[in-house]
Design an enzyme around this catalytic site. Sequence first.
Site, mmCIF file in Angstrom:
data_model
loop_
_atom_site.group_PDB
_atom_site.id
_atom_site.type_symbol
_atom_site.label_atom_id
_atom_site.label_comp_id
_atom_site.label_asym_id
_atom_site.label_seq_id
_atom_site.Cartn_x
_atom_site.Cartn_y
_atom_site.Cartn_z
ATOM 1 N N LYS A 1 -8.196 -26.765 -30.606
ATOM 2 C CA LYS A 1 -8.662 -27.529 -31.776
ATOM 3 C C LYS A 1 -7.450 -28.099 -32.512
ATOM 4 O O LYS A 1 -6.409 -27.438 -32.625
ATOM 5 C CB LYS A 1 -9.461 -26.597 -32.688
ATOM 6 C CG LYS A 1 -10.196 -27.283 -33.837
ATOM 7 C CD LYS A 1 -11.008 -26.247 -34.631
ATOM 8 C CE LYS A 1 -11.808 -26.878 -35.758
ATOM 9 N NZ LYS A 1 -12.588 -25.865 -36.519
ATOM 10 N N SER B 1 -17.303 -27.281 -37.218
ATOM 11 C CA SER B 1 -16.278 -28.291 -37.081
ATOM 12 C C SER B 1 -15.556 -28.283 -35.744
ATOM 13 O O SER B 1 -14.899 -29.266 -35.396
ATOM 14 C CB SER B 1 -15.246 -28.117 -38.195
ATOM 15 O OG SER B 1 -14.574 -26.879 -38.059
ATOM 16 N N SER C 1 -17.922 -22.507 -37.836
ATOM 17 C CA SER C 1 -17.363 -23.656 -37.122
ATOM 18 C C SER C 1 -17.080 -23.428 -35.645
ATOM 19 O O SER C 1 -16.782 -24.381 -34.925
ATOM 20 C CB SER C 1 -16.084 -24.135 -37.808
ATOM 21 O OG SER C 1 -16.410 -24.957 -38.903
#
Lengths: 487, 482
Positions: A77, A152, A176
């Site tokens: 990420k 996210s 997330s």
Amino acid sequence: MSEYTLSGARTALRDGSVSARELIDAALDRAAKTEAELHAFLTLDHDGARLAADAADAEFAAGRDAGPLQGIPVAVKDNMVTRGIETTAASQILAGYVPPYDATAVARLKEQNAVIVGKTNMDEFAMGSSTENSAFGSSRNPWHTDRVPGGSSGGSAIAVAAGSAIVGLGSDTGGSIRQPAALCGVVGMKPTYGLVSRYGLIAFASSLDQIGPLTRTVEDSVTALEALAGHDPLDATSYRGDRPDFRTGLDGGVAGLRIGVVRELSGEGFDADVETAFRRTVDLLSEAGAEIVEVSLPSMETSLSAYYLIAPAECSANLARFDGVRYGSRHDGATVEEMMTATRADGFGQEVIRRILLGTYALSAGYYDAFYGQAQKVRTLVIRDFESAYRRVDALVSPTAPTTAFEIGSKTQDPLSMYLSDVCTIPSNLAGDPAISVPVGCDGDGLPIGFQIMAPALGEAVMFRVAHTVEQLVGFEQRPPMLEVWA
Amino acid sequence: MSWEPVIGIEVHVELKTNSKMFCGCRADFGAAPNTNICPVCLALPGALPVPNEQAIEWIVRIGLALNCTIAPESIFHRKNYFYADLPKNYQISQYDQPVCTTGHLDVDLDGETTRVAINRVHQEEDTGKSIHVGGGGRIHSAEATLLDFNRAGVPLVEIVSEPDIHSPAQARAYAQQLRSLVESLGVSDAKLEEGSMRFDANVSIRPTGDEELGAKVEVKNMNSFRSLERALAYEIDRQTEVRESGRRIPQETRHWDEAAGITQSMRSKEGSSDYRYFAEPDLVPIVISEERREEIRATLPELPHERIARYVESGLDPHAASVLVSGEMGLGALFEEAVQNGADPKQVANWLTGETTAYLRKRETTIERTALTAAHLVQMTGMLTEGRLSSSAAKDVLAGVLEGEGSPEDVAAARDLIQMSDTGAIESAVDSVLASNPDALEKLRGGDMKPFGFLVGQVMRATGGKADPKVVNEILRDRAAR
Ligand SMILES: [Zn+2]
């Protein structure tokens, strides 16, 4: 080849049936075919990844083995800093920023000769539940490209679901990792707070953030967590004890375990298909010998509002450093103050600005007690509710998210309905407890549904055990239909 | 109406730990700009603070030396404000749960001791340094601002007194004694000129006898003990004048202008600024067990008041003892070393607290910047005892040594100040004076001592002032008695 699990690839790399180079080439090839549609990545590190894969192959050839991640393609990420690779947290304010150091989680991957495919798309600074808040464009769900992948950590979930990585690293502040895992049909887990170092994770809400893996199976999740967890002297909140054993009893089944169904995490606002899949899974657990009890956690109902005060409050300070003075984008101004103001006004997206303002307000003199102070009290109640529940049950279960993947753009104008996506996942962050999402079926539109298992702090072993059992009982074999086209 | 000044002082002390408060960077003074920096103290994305154990041990030392209560558990807070030299745009500091609370320091001034209560002692980190280039170096007219982050993250301890101080002289004594305390603890260089010790004062006045406090004015930018005293005296006069003219004092922050000798109102938001303090989530509470606290207490060195008592016991007068301990920095160390090497304590104390201190004040310098060493003091006091140096010549010799002209022997020789202690030479000088003044000799022999002083003077003149007057006296008496 792109649909290898971690354990499958691990064996194949060691018996010579595949090379690390073949794995990364397949992953990059899959990314090349899917990126235009899915936009899982912000940066693909073709050259670095191939070099790392060749190095891993050389290690295998030399008989050296740094562990199960050696030669495995991992998608990271974009809120974890990577030395020499642009890291933006999907924010315009960090466009072009190349960090001089590696996050501890990234350093651990490298020490274990994992191969970093690239940096994945996300909601800006991890603020969002759909990956639509990225300054560099939305990502799309591999099961249905009109739908969001969740967020996210949407990009990492897509990469794993679509076969451009075998493991994805995400971060979970209020769900997330688990919510996009649920929406993309993969396994996503948030470890106990402190198990995985936050050093080098661009902070959203420091007391809630935790790095964790997205994988295709529960066993892979265990293996990935083993590789990531461990005390880090660079993170003062890092857990100091010996790393707990996550694996023991993984195959032990659920007979004799008491599993609590959280009453407050169902009903109004939950899709019927989600509820049905959840109940069916609970029944399977019961048939497998678990004792199912309904548990009421009254604080769940206020935990969402507490979260939306605590997380913004912390973010308002965490994001203060992005001021154009030392790095990142800068907009000129006549004075330093004007420069900072212009840089921040232009550099941050709407949702980020909304949360900074919310948090600043919640901490302000005269409002602190009513907002931030009150939210901390609710947090204490959530912790107590969980503690008292775990005196009666070994694990708690709920749907991971109230709905399956929603249409792109359908909630962007309505932040409150977007915030509700995380109603089931937020409590574990407030409590600092581990939780995992396992896919247990699809809804009428063919979109995956996640099942969440929560456990007390450092209770990963029992959490994995229940999750592994669910996986076996459900036998979720579906893959995104487009995979055939992309293959 | 008479007015009583009420003063509270906040002192920032930079600790001399090897590394910074929350990262491993060196914390020393004077390195080339931006060389002692890392992701943490530059606040790069993702970097996290890790507390410096040494700094925490040292703040406990300070707290114990100030008779504070040491919190078994205390926490860091974030103090939020935007400033270009504050990398995170928040400072990690402490708020309502500091490491040390409720202590006191006994302050000696002109033979009187008063107790100043300490409200709190807390741990925080320093900021970087802004250097404004062009436009006269002022922030609003500068063409550019350069930033040096070497100091960002250096451990700071803030010591906050209660408003127990009632005169500028007492404020100065408090600050000086605090400095000698942290110096004796070995935790800070406490150098005002390098900014490793800084103070702000809160000043108000009230009608004598009133309990209620007046509006508080914060005075900043006092860079020496002298400027602290001057600034407070100015501020008290200013407030008195304002009050006596019937106006009120607004709560504000004022800047001491050393050159102009006045305080000036800063365009300030200080009074209304909201730092939005909240508990620092990147750090865990600081836990200090009773055992640990007592372990640290056991390592405390001799504290200034204990040292003063020891000096007084060894025969020094209390004033000299307190000047050696809390006066100009470095005097105490010179004293200890000279005495250890055989010099007479009283004599060394006199030279250090008298001539040397006066010299340092006049030159506005520090003892380290002069050439004076303990060996010089041993040599000079030895020459005095041997009678090779008169007290008045010693003053000249000391001045020369302080100026770097060499050792006392060198200076005395170069300036021709060695006292004539060769009895034979003095005898012949006396005899030749007596030969030219037979009347005077007659009077002496007849028991009239009036010309004695005149004769001593003549001998001193004949020897160019170098004869030891004591020896001259003895020889004259001997001649008179013949
Ligand atoms: Zn540093």
